[in-house]
Design a protein around this motif. Structure first.
Motif, mmCIF file in Angstrom:
data_model
loop_
_atom_site.group_PDB
_atom_site.id
_atom_site.type_symbol
_atom_site.label_atom_id
_atom_site.label_comp_id
_atom_site.label_asym_id
_atom_site.label_seq_id
_atom_site.Cartn_x
_atom_site.Cartn_y
_atom_site.Cartn_z
ATOM 1 N N MET A 1 0.670 -1.215 0.076
ATOM 2 C CA MET A 1 0.099 0.009 -0.067
ATOM 3 C C MET A 1 0.797 1.249 0.013
ATOM 4 N N PRO A 2 0.489 2.105 -1.075
ATOM 5 C CA PRO A 2 1.154 3.594 -0.799
ATOM 6 C C PRO A 2 1.458 3.987 0.504
ATOM 7 N N VAL A 3 2.169 5.000 1.090
ATOM 8 C CA VAL A 3 2.150 5.426 2.265
ATOM 9 C C VAL A 3 1.484 6.846 2.458
ATOM 10 N N THR A 4 0.772 6.951 3.263
ATOM 11 C CA THR A 4 -0.112 8.296 3.558
ATOM 12 C C THR A 4 -0.036 8.871 4.761
ATOM 13 N N HIS A 5 1.225 8.527 5.573
ATOM 14 C CA HIS A 5 1.816 9.281 6.619
ATOM 15 C C HIS A 5 0.942 9.543 7.662
ATOM 16 N N GLY A 6 -0.183 8.475 7.790
ATOM 17 C CA GLY A 6 -1.128 8.566 8.772
ATOM 18 C C GLY A 6 -2.314 9.466 8.761
ATOM 19 N N PHE A 7 -2.444 10.354 7.783
ATOM 20 C CA PHE A 7 -3.314 11.485 7.763
ATOM 21 C C PHE A 7 -4.518 11.007 7.086
ATOM 22 N N LYS A 8 -5.686 11.238 7.634
ATOM 23 C CA LYS A 8 -6.884 10.956 7.107
ATOM 24 C C LYS A 8 -7.131 11.209 5.485
ATOM 25 N N ILE A 9 -6.685 12.601 5.644
ATOM 26 C CA ILE A 9 -6.929 12.935 3.976
ATOM 27 C C ILE A 9 -5.424 13.503 3.627
ATOM 28 N N PRO A 10 -4.748 12.523 2.788
ATOM 29 C CA PRO A 10 -3.131 12.737 2.733
ATOM 30 C C PRO A 10 -3.023 13.976 1.395
ATOM 31 N N ILE A 15 -0.155 5.824 -7.238
ATOM 32 C CA ILE A 15 -1.146 4.928 -7.549
ATOM 33 C C ILE A 15 -0.252 3.648 -8.147
ATOM 34 N N VAL A 16 -0.538 2.457 -7.471
ATOM 35 C CA VAL A 16 0.118 1.210 -8.094
ATOM 36 C C VAL A 16 -0.952 0.141 -8.509
ATOM 37 N N ASP A 17 -1.300 -0.005 -9.335
ATOM 38 C CA ASP A 17 -2.601 -1.005 -9.359
ATOM 39 C C ASP A 17 -1.989 -2.550 -10.336
ATOM 40 N N GLN A 18 -2.970 -3.401 -10.333
ATOM 41 C CA GLN A 18 -2.492 -4.768 -10.860
ATOM 42 C C GLN A 18 -1.973 -4.652 -12.276
ATOM 43 N N GLY A 240 5.854 2.820 -16.282
ATOM 44 C CA GLY A 240 5.760 4.072 -16.983
ATOM 45 C C GLY A 240 4.682 3.925 -18.158
ATOM 46 N N ARG A 241 4.877 3.079 -19.142
ATOM 47 C CA ARG A 241 4.043 2.770 -20.028
ATOM 48 C C ARG A 241 2.527 2.675 -19.578
ATOM 49 N N VAL A 242 2.330 1.863 -18.712
ATOM 50 C CA VAL A 242 0.979 1.733 -18.123
ATOM 51 C C VAL A 242 0.436 3.172 -17.650
ATOM 52 N N GLN A 243 1.354 3.858 -16.856
ATOM 53 C CA GLN A 243 0.956 5.297 -16.336
ATOM 54 C C GLN A 243 0.564 6.227 -17.243
ATOM 55 N N LEU A 244 1.389 6.029 -18.393
ATOM 56 C CA LEU A 244 1.176 6.977 -19.539
ATOM 57 C C LEU A 244 -0.168 6.969 -20.166
ATOM 58 N N ARG A 245 -0.497 5.760 -20.097
ATOM 59 C CA ARG A 245 -1.948 5.540 -20.791
ATOM 60 C C ARG A 245 -3.113 5.941 -19.917
ATOM 61 N N ARG A 246 -2.767 6.086 -18.555
ATOM 62 C CA ARG A 246 -3.883 6.751 -17.403
ATOM 63 C C ARG A 246 -3.680 8.158 -17.365
#
Ligand SMILES: Cc1ncc(COP(=O)(O)O)c(C=O)c1O
Length: 371
Positions: A1-10, A15-18, A240-246
């Motif tokens: 899971m990406p780090v959110t530093h414990g904030f309710k709203i980071p 984004i890291v997906d399947q 990066g190729r996947v991210q570029l498409r998004r």
């Protein structure tokens, strides 16, 4: 899971997906780990996306800027003018390239470098200017281009915070002789690690940059120049190729969030919104930055209520210790940049933030800030 530093709203959420995990696994199992096929495909696709003929990947955005400058033949006696209000890598890259950074102040009402102030700062030694599309807001490209053409100097775009931003139907990165991007993990698109990209229409600059980033090679065991080990790893290129498409979809989401903030914060007492969008301009809101006379109290108020806010940037580059020591800068040299450093506050923005979260942040920004 990406780090959110414990904030309710980071502030942001990488984004890291399947599909990215799958692309990484396929790359690691099937490709050369360095300079594998995904690197070349990513370069081709990124160039096409920006509307340039060439793209050369690097190990970081800083390396992209440095290698771009060196590939254009900028060296020790040359000066390069940029903004004092950016992430400090912009001007560090000028020093790494061996040249001298010079600054001009920002626009009276925006965040970006002011073309007229640049013009007033040109000297016989100025070889290039580096406007930065700060926070994803395109700098005034037509004016910079005219200035560069008129004076016979080069323009390098620092587009590290502005992947996909447009002005008059063209994507940033394609206006200058060279455009540089970072894929650091906070950016609008990343490679899930460090990475950078140089885009250009100049074949010679592209070829030279390819050599610089790969140890200065002419061929496997012959050298053309003193280069660097600054390649983008294959697995990162595959992601990066996947991210570029998004990217376009994510930028659209960011623009929607920015509009919601603008609506929710209209007339918020003591809060100044980012400059209104100019016609023909499509910013991509890498950050949503407001200004406040009570910035530090507001940041604390948000933090106490579980909202992560940040200051980009609390110290303008010319007042950072190494710049003071090396170039003898002191307070008052660039008053508008210094004023921004005292007032700016970045509110949470990323493609997955919900409308409810934006409303919660906005309510807190509007509520009286304890003294
Ligand atoms: C405006 C700007 N320029 C340059 C850089 C340097 O990029 P990197 O961190 O990939 O070296 C960054 C980002 O971190 C940046 O925001």
């Amino acid at each position: 899971m990406p780090v959110t530093h414990g904030f309710k709203i980071p502030l942001m959420r990488p984004i890291v997906d399947q599909e990215m995990l799958q692309a990484a696994a396929v790359s690691l199992q099937n490709e050369k780990l360095v300079m594998g096929e995904s690197v070349y495909k990513f370069e081709e696709e990124f160039a096409r996306y920006c509307g340039t003929r060439y793209a050369v990947s690097t190990g970081s955005g800083t390396a992209a800027l440095q290698i771009a400058l060196q590939s254009m033949g900028i060296d020790q006696i040359d000066e390069v003018i940029t903004t004092p209000f950016s992430f400090f890598a912009t001007s560090n890259a000028i020093i790494h390239a061996g040249a001298q950074p010079r600054f001009a102040d920002v626009e009276n009402h925006g965040f970006n470098l002011d073309p007229q102030k640049v013009e007033a700062s040109l000297t016989q030694k100025t070889r290039a200017i580096i406007p930065v599309h700060l926070y994803g807001h395109p700098a005034r490209m037509n004016e910079f281009r005219d200035l560069a053409d008129d004076k016979g100097i080069s323009m390098i775009e620092d587009a590290c915070q502005a992947h996909g931003a447009e002005q008059n139907g063209r994507r940033v990165g394609s206006f200058g002789h060279v455009g540089c991007f970072s894929f650091y993990t906070s950016k609008n698109m990343t490679v899930c690690g460090d990475g950078g990209m140089i885009v250009t229409n100049d074949e010679q600059v592209a070829d030279t940059a390819r050599s610089f980033r790969d140890c200065g090679r002419a061929s496997k065991y012959t050298m053309a120049r003193i280069g660097y080990t600054s390649r983008l790893n294959t697995v990162n290129a595959a992601i990066g190729r996947v991210q570029l498409r998004r990217l376009d979809k994510w930028n659209e989401a960011r623009r929607g969030i920015a509009n919601l903030y603008r609506r929710e914060l209209t007339d918020a007492p003591g809060v100044e919104l980012p400059p209104a969008e100019m016609s023909g301009e499509t910013p991509v809101y890498h950050l949503f930055v407001v200004r406040s006379d009570h910035r530090d109290q507001l940041a604390l108020h948000l933090e106490k209520n579980g909202v992560e806010a940040a200051i980009h940037y609390p110290i303008p580059i010319h007042l950072q210790a190494p710049y003071r020591a090396r170039y003898r800068y002191s307070e008052g040299a660039f008053p508008l940049a210094e004023r921004l450093a005292e007032h700016v506050l970045s509110l949470p923005i990323h493609p997955a933030i919900t409308e409810e979260e934006v409303r919660t942040v906005s309510r807190l920004v509007r509520s009286p800030v304890p003294e």
